[in-house]
Design a protein around this motif. Structure first.
Motif, short mmCIF file in Angstrom:
data_model
loop_
_atom_site.label_atom_id
_atom_site.label_comp_id
_atom_site.label_asym_id
_atom_site.label_seq_id
_atom_site.Cartn_x
_atom_site.Cartn_y
_atom_site.Cartn_z
N THR A 286 -9.57 -17.74 2.68
CA THR A 286 -8.29 -17.21 2.17
C THR A 286 -7.68 -18.27 1.26
OG1 THR A 286 -7.07 -18.20 4.00
CG2 THR A 286 -7.92 -15.97 4.34
N GLY B 247 -4.99 -19.94 1.68
CA GLY B 247 -4.53 -21.06 2.50
C GLY B 247 -5.67 -21.98 2.89
N VAL B 248 -6.79 -21.41 3.28
CA VAL B 248 -7.94 -22.23 3.68
C VAL B 248 -8.56 -22.91 2.46
CG1 VAL B 248 -10.34 -22.04 4.49
CG2 VAL B 248 -8.47 -21.05 5.83
N ASN C 282 1.30 -11.64 11.52
CA ASN C 282 0.18 -12.39 10.93
C ASN C 282 0.58 -13.73 10.33
OD1 ASN C 282 -2.50 -12.68 9.28
ND2 ASN C 282 -0.85 -12.68 7.74
N ILE D 130 -5.21 -12.97 4.73
CA ILE D 130 -5.53 -11.99 5.78
C ILE D 130 -4.45 -10.92 5.87
CG2 ILE D 130 -5.75 -11.73 8.29
CD1 ILE D 130 -7.23 -14.47 8.28
N TYR E 56 -1.33 -26.71 15.92
CA TYR E 56 -1.82 -25.36 15.61
C TYR E 56 -2.47 -24.72 16.84
CZ TYR E 56 -4.46 -21.71 13.13
OH TYR E 56 -4.98 -20.52 12.71
N LYS F 48 -1.43 -21.33 18.79
CA LYS F 48 -2.32 -20.16 18.86
C LYS F 48 -2.72 -19.82 20.31
CE LYS F 48 -2.43 -19.06 14.49
NZ LYS F 48 -1.78 -17.82 14.04
N ASP G 74 6.92 -11.44 3.41
CA ASP G 74 6.44 -12.81 3.17
C ASP G 74 7.64 -13.67 2.77
OD1 ASP G 74 3.26 -13.79 2.58
OD2 ASP G 74 4.84 -15.15 1.89
N LYS G 75 7.49 -14.97 2.95
CA LYS G 75 8.57 -15.88 2.51
C LYS G 75 8.54 -16.02 0.99
CE LYS G 75 6.12 -20.30 3.12
NZ LYS G 75 5.55 -20.28 1.77
N LEU H 233 -12.86 -19.12 10.73
CA LEU H 233 -12.47 -19.81 9.49
C LEU H 233 -12.88 -18.95 8.31
CD1 LEU H 233 -11.23 -22.47 8.49
CD2 LEU H 233 -13.52 -23.45 8.47
N SER H 234 -11.89 -18.56 7.50
CA SER H 234 -12.12 -17.55 6.47
C SER H 234 -11.62 -18.04 5.12
CB SER H 234 -11.38 -16.25 6.83
OG SER H 234 -11.69 -15.86 8.14
N ARG I 170 -0.51 -12.67 0.72
CA ARG I 170 -1.86 -13.08 0.32
C ARG I 170 -2.74 -13.16 1.58
NH1 ARG I 170 -1.10 -19.63 -0.84
NH2 ARG I 170 -1.37 -20.25 1.34
N ALA J 54 11.27 -12.66 3.52
CA ALA J 54 11.94 -13.17 4.72
C ALA J 54 11.11 -14.30 5.32
CB ALA J 54 12.11 -12.06 5.77
N ASP J 55 11.83 -15.29 5.87
CA ASP J 55 11.18 -16.36 6.62
C ASP J 55 11.11 -15.90 8.08
OD1 ASP J 55 10.52 -18.58 8.11
OD2 ASP J 55 11.93 -19.94 7.10
N VAL J 56 9.90 -15.71 8.59
CA VAL J 56 9.75 -15.13 9.92
C VAL J 56 10.21 -16.08 11.04
CG1 VAL J 56 7.90 -13.54 9.30
CG2 VAL J 56 7.32 -15.87 10.07
N TYR K 105 -1.22 -23.78 8.87
CA TYR K 105 -2.18 -24.64 9.58
C TYR K 105 -2.39 -25.97 8.85
CZ TYR K 105 -4.65 -21.25 6.58
OH TYR K 105 -5.00 -20.40 5.56
N1 NAD Z 1 -7.96 -18.17 7.21
C1 NAD Z 1 -8.46 -18.60 8.34
O1 NAD Z 1 -9.51 -19.28 8.37
C2 NAD Z 1 -7.82 -18.26 9.64
C3 NAD Z 1 -8.57 -18.42 10.81
C4 NAD Z 1 -7.97 -18.11 12.02
C5 NAD Z 1 -6.66 -17.65 12.05
N2 NAD Z 1 -5.96 -17.50 10.89
C6 NAD Z 1 -4.58 -17.02 10.97
O2 NAD Z 1 -4.45 -15.88 10.15
C7 NAD Z 1 -3.13 -15.84 9.60
C8 NAD Z 1 -3.20 -15.75 8.08
O3 NAD Z 1 -3.94 -16.85 7.58
P1 NAD Z 1 -4.35 -16.96 6.03
O4 NAD Z 1 -5.52 -17.85 5.98
O5 NAD Z 1 -4.42 -15.60 5.43
O6 NAD Z 1 -3.09 -17.75 5.45
P2 NAD Z 1 -2.58 -17.95 3.93
O7 NAD Z 1 -1.95 -19.29 3.90
O8 NAD Z 1 -3.66 -17.66 2.96
O9 NAD Z 1 -1.46 -16.82 3.82
C9 NAD Z 1 -0.38 -16.85 4.73
C10 NAD Z 1 0.82 -16.11 4.17
O10 NAD Z 1 1.87 -16.26 5.13
C11 NAD Z 1 3.07 -16.58 4.43
N3 NAD Z 1 3.97 -17.36 5.28
C12 NAD Z 1 3.81 -18.62 5.72
N4 NAD Z 1 4.89 -19.02 6.41
C13 NAD Z 1 5.74 -17.97 6.42
C14 NAD Z 1 7.05 -17.78 6.96
N5 NAD Z 1 7.68 -18.76 7.62
N6 NAD Z 1 7.65 -16.59 6.79
C15 NAD Z 1 7.01 -15.59 6.11
N7 NAD Z 1 5.80 -15.73 5.56
C16 NAD Z 1 5.16 -16.91 5.71
C17 NAD Z 1 2.61 -17.39 3.22
O11 NAD Z 1 3.59 -17.38 2.19
C18 NAD Z 1 1.33 -16.68 2.85
O12 NAD Z 1 1.55 -15.63 1.93
C19 NAD Z 1 -2.42 -17.09 10.12
O13 NAD Z 1 -1.68 -16.77 11.28
C20 NAD Z 1 -3.57 -18.02 10.46
O14 NAD Z 1 -3.23 -18.98 11.44
C21 NAD Z 1 -6.51 -17.80 9.68
#
Ligand code: NAD
Length: 249
Positions: A190, A192-193, A90, A20, A155, A159, A39-40, A187-188, A18, A62-64, A94
């Motif tokens: 998504t 998660g946010v 990726n 980014i 966090y 980072k 993805d996990k 900040l986007s 899901r 997989a759990d990264v 957070y």
């Molecule tokens: N959304 C933002 O505002 C934002 C801003 C700056 C940086 N980021 C970075 O961008 C990346 C993606 O963020 P996002 O907002 O899309 O997140 P999200 O929570 O919407 O999606 C993250 C995905 O990563 C997977 N994941 C989490 N832990 C995992 C693990 N241990 N093993 C495998 N998969 C795992 C989750 O299941 C999920 O599908 C992250 O590294 C985040 O820190 C996001």
């Protein structure tokens, strides 16, 4: 119009179920890459969307942060697809936790998922990226490292670690034709946010950007496509904030 800049490349994208990661996976597939969607949680939605769009993708759960699972993933990609050319680290988490409430287990987990995983994935896939001859690694950081966001000590540490890891790894693999760069989204909006941050805050932050548009998952895709293409062969060890001009490095 589709430019087939990634034709025939095998790209591994973590956290691509899901947000980014999903947008990056779709972008790579549109450029012709065979995308390994990791993805996990079951990332079937991402894979089906890519296939529905005429692209090629496989799903891997997989759990990264788990060394054994990462090693198995690398073996499977080598065995089933001949090895990776592109690795996009990726996956990240957070949780907002004030320092007084931050227990060590949470600190360790954030470091493990956001930073240790990038080391584990890079090390596991290096032999394949070397064979590729023009391997590309992109590590996800965040523009929040330059902002006064509260309750993110764990966090921010992870980072900033990503940036240091990216700079240092670039030295060790350059002779193999591999580049390593980091990308920092703003900040986007998504999934998660949306679960952790009021949408109002995202909109307010965007007012401080040069480009005053609230961040979305797709905003970093073009930067990742460049950094994973042949065009970026002379760019390595860098961090590019793809954030509407908020943080200037
Ligand atoms: N959304 C933002 O505002 C934002 C801003 C700056 C940086 N980021 C970075 O961008 C990346 C993606 O963020 P996002 O907002 O899309 O997140 P999200 O929570 O919407 O999606 C993250 C995905 O990563 C997977 N994941 C989490 N832990 C995992 C693990 N241990 N093993 C495998 N998969 C795992 C989750 O299941 C999920 O599908 C992250 O590294 C985040 O820190 C996001």
């Amino acid at each position: 119009m589709t430019w087939n800049t990634h034709d025939g490349k095998v790209a591994v994208v973590t956290g691509a179920g899901r947000g980014i990661g999903q947008a990056i996976a779709a972008g790579l597939a549109q450029r012709g890459a065979r995308v390994m969607v990791v993805d996990k949680d079951d990332p079937t939605d991402t894979v089906e969307a890519i296939r529905g769009d005429g692209g090629t993708a496989e799903s891997y759960i997989a759990d990264v942060a788990d060394e054994a699972q990462v090693a198995e993933l690398a073996d499977t990609v080598a065995g089933e697809h001949g090895g990776a050319d592109i690795l996009v680290n990726n996956a990240g988490i957070y949780p907002f936790v004030p320092i007084d409430d931050l227990d060590y287990a949470t600190w360790r987990n954030v470091l493990a998922v956001n930073l240790d995983s990038q080391f584990l994935l890079a090390r596991a896939f290096l032999p394949q990226l070397r064979t590729s001859g023009s391997g590309r690694i992109v590590n996800m950081t965040s523009n929040s490292i330059g902002l006064a966001v509260p309750h993110l000590t764990h966090y921010m540490a992870s980072k900033m670690g990503v940036i240091g890891f990216t700079r240092a790894l670039a030295n060790d693999v350059a002779a193999d034709g591999i580049t390593v760069n980091a990308v920092g989204p703003t900040l986007s909006l998504t999934p998660g946010v949306r679960a952790a941050v009021p949408e109002e805050l995202v909109r307010n932050l965007s007012n401080s950007q040069a480009i005053k548009k609230p961040g979305e998952a797709t905003d970093v895709v073009g930067t990742v496509l460049f950094l994973t293409s042949a065009d970026s062969y002379f760019v390595t060890g860098q961090t590019i904030m793809s954030d509407g001009g908020l943080i200037r490095l």
